[in-house]
Design a protein around this motif. Structure first.
Motif, PDB file in Angstrom:
ATOM      1  N   THR B  50      -3.675   1.879   2.135  1.00  0.00           N
ATOM      2  CA  THR B  50      -3.921   0.936   3.226  1.00  0.00           C
ATOM      3  C   THR B  50      -2.610   0.351   3.726  1.00  0.00           C
ATOM      4  O   THR B  50      -2.399   0.207   4.930  1.00  0.00           O
ATOM      5  N   ASP B 171      -9.340   3.830   7.815  1.00  0.00           N
ATOM      6  CA  ASP B 171      -9.144   3.271   6.473  1.00  0.00           C
ATOM      7  C   ASP B 171     -10.462   3.305   5.705  1.00  0.00           C
ATOM      8  O   ASP B 171     -11.309   2.439   5.881  1.00  0.00           O
ATOM      9  N   GLU B 172     -10.649   4.300   4.885  1.00  0.00           N
ATOM     10  CA  GLU B 172     -11.872   4.485   4.094  1.00  0.00           C
ATOM     11  C   GLU B 172     -13.121   4.182   4.914  1.00  0.00           C
ATOM     12  O   GLU B 172     -13.947   3.361   4.517  1.00  0.00           O
TER      13      GLU B 172
HETATM   14 MG   LIG Z   1      -7.323   0.363   0.773  1.00  0.00          MG
END
Ligand SMILES: [Mg+2]
Ligand SMILES: Nc1ncnc2c1ncn2[C@@H]1O[C@H](COP(=O)(O)OP(=O)(O)O)[C@@H](O)[C@H]1O
Lengths: 584, 369
Positions: B50, B171-172
């Motif tokens: 991240t 992001d995920e």
């Molecule tokens: Mg993360």
């Protein structure tokens, strides 16, 4: 045959007895008693107020007839329609100012990297706890054209002619009310600003919106329900505020509804039925607004999925953070520091002419207002201190017990009448103190409790126990009911469970609620001013007496005494409740 | 390993360093992505994925390095350059979707275009087009809070691509969805990315997601890059024990390189509880004769047979064999070590049997420890 009938009767009877006994539990009995007390305390004054507003006093002031005369007078009177308009202007202005200040300060403290923001927050909240009436007195001494400290400083230091500011008008009322109620809005929005998922803002930034645009189109709209709730509460509270317009605008020709109600409650011009009618008018407006807030706005808060990870969710303001810092300090200066410094200065002078005269510095004003044994003591002031302490201790304690029982009944027993009770404990929040006090006045004026502290205590509790109740309810909702139930399973009675399990779990909340009510009662003005008589003055009534019949230095001395007591209580509140209690 | 030639790359991250306090969350990372490619940053939670993505997005300032996209330098602290996120022209999809709850789906999607002052009729067209692409046409006028998780995810994607940004960051995005939806969305996301052709960086801790979707994968740990390559390469030619272990399942044994011919072929020796075997295998990069290494063999590349054919074979005992229809999942005990073996159902292996394990040198790897 006869024996048979007899025995079957006996069975019937014992069955009935069992059912009765099952209903007559500690729990249900107390529920019933409390429900009746609350209903009596809340509903009776409002009903009597309503009925009383339809009695028209004849011109001689001897007799009354039934009719709508009082309501007609409200439109035809020379002053009252203007008072209506002034109240509207003041409430609107204060709401705009308080909302702007409250939202901007909450945003600075919760969402930006303004230096020292966590140290500044408690000071931003101080005005919430102090008396706006005292704030008005302080600002009068700061901004009166001739004797105002700021105006004199401007003349002496900068050689400016005339006055730079004048707060003795409707704008002064808006100014003082706005800065004192800004923390209300602050408290309504700061929690959701803090908890907001930072990726909501980040995604706006990545789509190309700058800092300003992101704040205006994403951040603020997301907390809009909180902003609106805060704004409505400020509007209603300003409309019911008595002290500030009484000090700053009424003497200069700007009457408001509250100052008019006051003049109908006491004094030469007294006409309780007219006062009742005006109270009804004010009450209907505030109840409606509070209802809108509770029904349509409070439930509309946005819930969002919160991402994991712990990016510190604050905005880097760059060099602008010093602007934010300066703004924050400016607020604390005008709302807290300047008023208190001014009160101290004025209170140390025998007479106040607008100039600091070091040679004249004296403590005589404190002697006269605080030392009840002193021959020159002013009894309205010294009585006020004693009475307010009694009312604050007693009122806060009784209110919290009542609040505890009611919350318990609402959230745990769920028995009969609980919804009614929930509603009843909301009602007083909709009515300004001065309206409820008019109701209590017309209801009890013929009874022995009139002209005692009891009538004040009754009105205080009726008006403010809902705050304690909401405080406890919110904690009770968070504590699992199973903790109570396991105690009952273990064989404890309802009362034992309350004493051994529930109350200890609620203790921190109970203390916080108690101190909050203590603070509210210690500075209470708009109920007291309607219900006091000689001997039952309160602190704020003492201040009122001094400002009306004595001089500014004496007024400032008692105001300082009250402020110091409140500051101590605020300190205790923060120590006990922590910062979460208010801002969560 | 196919290191990308840095010149000509569309996105280039050079020597990226980011500190949180005294911790290096990202520790000198460099990579480059060609235009239109789909790159995945893969690694366990807390490895700095991240942080890397936020650095590219400009949501925080970096402490060292340089990030460039096309001919625009996004940030370079040494040159005093920092472009704020709104100037970087990117689309981002967050784990929490970050759909604004006070706007309808259509309003959410229109937002980036409104910022860019596109005229209203074009906004309407683009929004309709993108909503159709993600399959949300029917939901256009719903408030975002009335959407399911999967729909919010689609809306979030629509908002990210509507302005045809230079770069897409994820992001995920699928980690809040349930398994079934996640598997379906993987395919869909990849289809849409293909269709719009925007260069993408995708962050995940889920290896199968990475394998399914990516053109290239970067495996990270503790703020550093462990390996970079295509899905097949990462899976079949892991360069070290960490990657072998993180991606898929592997039998991993401590080994010593006996012989290496310098072109990737060699022999390693494995000792285990007094038994020793020598295995001809592929020698991974960074190790040579005499070095410590780790032998890495995927279960499907271990062949269990009843009849041995030479002294290189490993003799062990089947401890259990679970029949799973199209294959048999076996454990074979060899000294202290238990081999994971995937056998063909025809072999009908049973627990308690003695078997010989054979290795195909082509699919047996020696990697860095
Ligand atoms: Mg993360
Ligand atoms: N805002 C922050 N403040 C301090 N440490 C952080 C912050 N964000 C991330 N970290 C730390 O940096 C490391 C990498 O975090 P992150 O990039 O979020 O990992 P990932 O996305 O791979 O799970 C972690 O050790 C984490 O604890």
């Amino acid at each position: 045959m006869t024996t048979e009938t007899y025995s079957s009767n006996a069975v019937e009877r014992s069955r009935l007895n069992n059912r009765l006994r099952a209903m007559v539990t500690q729990e249900n009995l107390i529920t019933l008693v409390v429900a009746l007390i609350v209903a009596g305390a809340v509903i009776v004054p409002l009903v009597v107020l309503f009925v009383s507003s339809f009695k028209v006093l004849d011109p001689a002031g001897w007799d009354t007839t039934w009719g709508f005369g009082n309501y007609v007078t409200m439109f035809t009177d020379r002053i009252i329609p203007k008072a209506f308009v002034n109240t509207l202007i003041i409430s609107s202005g204060s709401t705009i100012l308080a909302t702007f200040l409250g939202v901007s300060l909450a945003w600075i403290n919760a969402r930006t990297n303004c230096p020292g923001r966590s140290y500044l927050e408690p000071y931003n909240l101080i005005p919430f706890f102090l008396s706006p009436f005292v704030g008005a007195i302080a600002w009068h001494n700061l901004g009166e054209p001739q004797t105002g400290l700021l105006n004199n400083l401007a003349r002496e230091v900068f050689g400016i002619e005339g006055a730079i500011i004048n707060v003795d008008n409707i704008w002064g009322v808006i100014w003082v009310t706005g800065i004192f109620f800004a923390p209300l809005v602050y408290l309504f929005v700061v929690g959701s600003l803090r908890r907001m998922d930072p990726s909501l803002e980040d995604s706006a930034r990545t789509t190309g919106a700058g800092l300003f645009r992101t704040t205006m189109t994403v951040t603020l709209p997301l907390v809009m329900p909180g902003i609106l709730s805060g704004a409505i509460i400020v509007f209603v509270t300003s409309a019911g505020e008595f002290g500030v317009p009484f000090k700053l605008s009424a003497p200069y020709g700007w009457e408001t509804l509250t100052t008019q109600i006051f003049s109908k409650a006491v004094g030469d011009d007294a006409n309780h039925h007219m006062g009742a009618a005006m109270s009804m008018a004010l009450g209907i407006i505030t109840v409606f607004l509070i209802w809108v807030q509770q029904r349509y706005i409070a439930p509309r808060s946005f819930t969002t999925v919160t991402g994991k990870g712990f990016r510190p969710n604050v905005l880097d303001l760059g060099p602008w953070r010093w602007v934010a810092f300066g703004y924050n300090i400016f607020f604390i200066m005008v709302a807290v520091v300047l008023p208190i410094v001014c009160l101290i200065i004025v209170s140390l002078h025998p007479v106040w002419t607008g100039k600091i005269v070091l040679a004249d510095i004296t403590t005589i004003n404190y002697v006269k207002t605080l030392m009840w044994w002193h021959p020159e003591a002013i009894s309205a002031a010294t009585n006020g201190i004693g009475n307010s302490l009694i009312l604050a201790f007693g009122g806060a304690s009784i209110s919290m017990v009542l609040a505890l029982v009611i919350s318990y009944m609402i959230h745990r027993t769920k028995g009969f009448g609980v919804r009614m009770l929930d509603f009843l404990s909301m009602v007083p929040i909709g009515f300004p103190g001065i309206v409820l006090a008019m109701g209590v006045l017309v209801t009890y004026i013929q009874t022995p409790i009139y002209a005692t502290l009891w009538i004040l205590m009754l009105a205080y509790i009726t008006r403010f126990f809902p705050y304690g109740q909401r405080n406890i309810s919110s904690i009770m909702l968070a504590i699992s009911e199973e903790l109570d139930q396991s105690s009952r399973m273990a064989g404890a009675s309802w009362f034992t469970t309350l004493r051994r399990i529930t109350i200890p779990l609620l203790k921190p909340g109970l203390f916080a609620g108690w101190i909050l009510l203590f603070i509210i009662f210690l500075r209470e003005l708009s109920i007291s001013i309607i219900l006091f008589t000689t001997g039952t003055e309160t602190l704020s009534v003492g201040v009122y007496y001094l400002t009306n019949f004595e001089n500014e230095p004496l007024t400032s001395a008692l105001s300082m005494a009250q402020t110091v007591m409140l500051l101590i209580a605020i300190y205790a509140f923060r120590r006990l409740a922590g910062r979460e209690a208010l801002t969560a | 390993m196919t290191m990308q030639e840095d010149t000509g790359a569309y996105l280039e991250v050079q020597n990226l360093v980011k500190y949180f306090g005294n911790d290096r969350a990202v520790d000198d990372i460099s990579f480059a992505v060609p235009k239109g490619a789909f790159l995945t940053l893969l690694g366990p939670s807390g490895c700095g994925k991240t942080t890397t993505l936020m650095s590219v997005a400009g949501l925080h300032a970096i402490d060292g390095g340089r990030i460039r996209v096309g001919d625009v330098v996004y940030t370079s602290p040494s040159e005093g350059l920092f472009l704020p996120p709104e100037k970087r022209d990117i689309g981002m999809v967050f784990q929490s979707y970050a759909i604004w709850p006070h706007m309808t789906v259509a309003k959410n999607v229109a937002y980036p275009l409104e910022i860019r002052k596109v005229n209203q009729s074009e906004i309407d067209d683009r929004v309709a087009e993108v909503l159709a692409l993600v399959g949300l046409t029917a939901e256009a006028d719903k408030l975002a809070t009335n959407l399911s998780g999967g729909q919010q995810q689609r809306a979030s994607l629509a908002r990210a691509i509507v302005s045809k940004p230079r770069l897409l960051l994820f992001d995920e995005p699928l980690s809040n969805l349930d398994l079934k939806l996640r598997e379906q969305m993987r395919v869909e996301l990849k289809r849409i990315q293909n269709e719009v052709g925007i260069t993408s960086i995708y962050v995940t801790h889920d290896q199968s997601e990475a394998l399914v979707m990516s053109d290239e994968i970067i495996v990270m740990s503790k703020g550093k890059i462990e390996q970079r390559g295509g899905p097949v390469e990462i899976y079949s030619r892991p360069v070290n024990e960490y990657v072998s272990n993180f991606i898929g399942v592997a039998n991993l044994l401590k080994a010593k390189v006996r012989d290496s011919d310098g072109s990737g072929q060699g022999v390693v020796e494995v000792s285990q509880d007094g038994q020793t075997m020598t295995v001809p295998c592929q020698i991974g990069p960074g190790i040579g004769a005499g070095d410590d290494a780790v032998l890495s063999v995927r279960p499907e590349n271990v062949h269990a047979v009843r009849e041995g054919n030479g002294n290189d074979d490993v003799e062990g005992e089947v401890t259990h064999a679970i029949f799973l229809g199209n294959y048999v999942d076996c454990r074979v005990k060899w000294g202290d070590f238990e081999w994971k073996v995937i056998a063909h159902p025809r072999t009908r292996l049973k627990a308690g049997e003695k078997v010989f394990l054979q290795f195909d040198p082509e699919h047996t790897l020696a990697v860095q420890p």
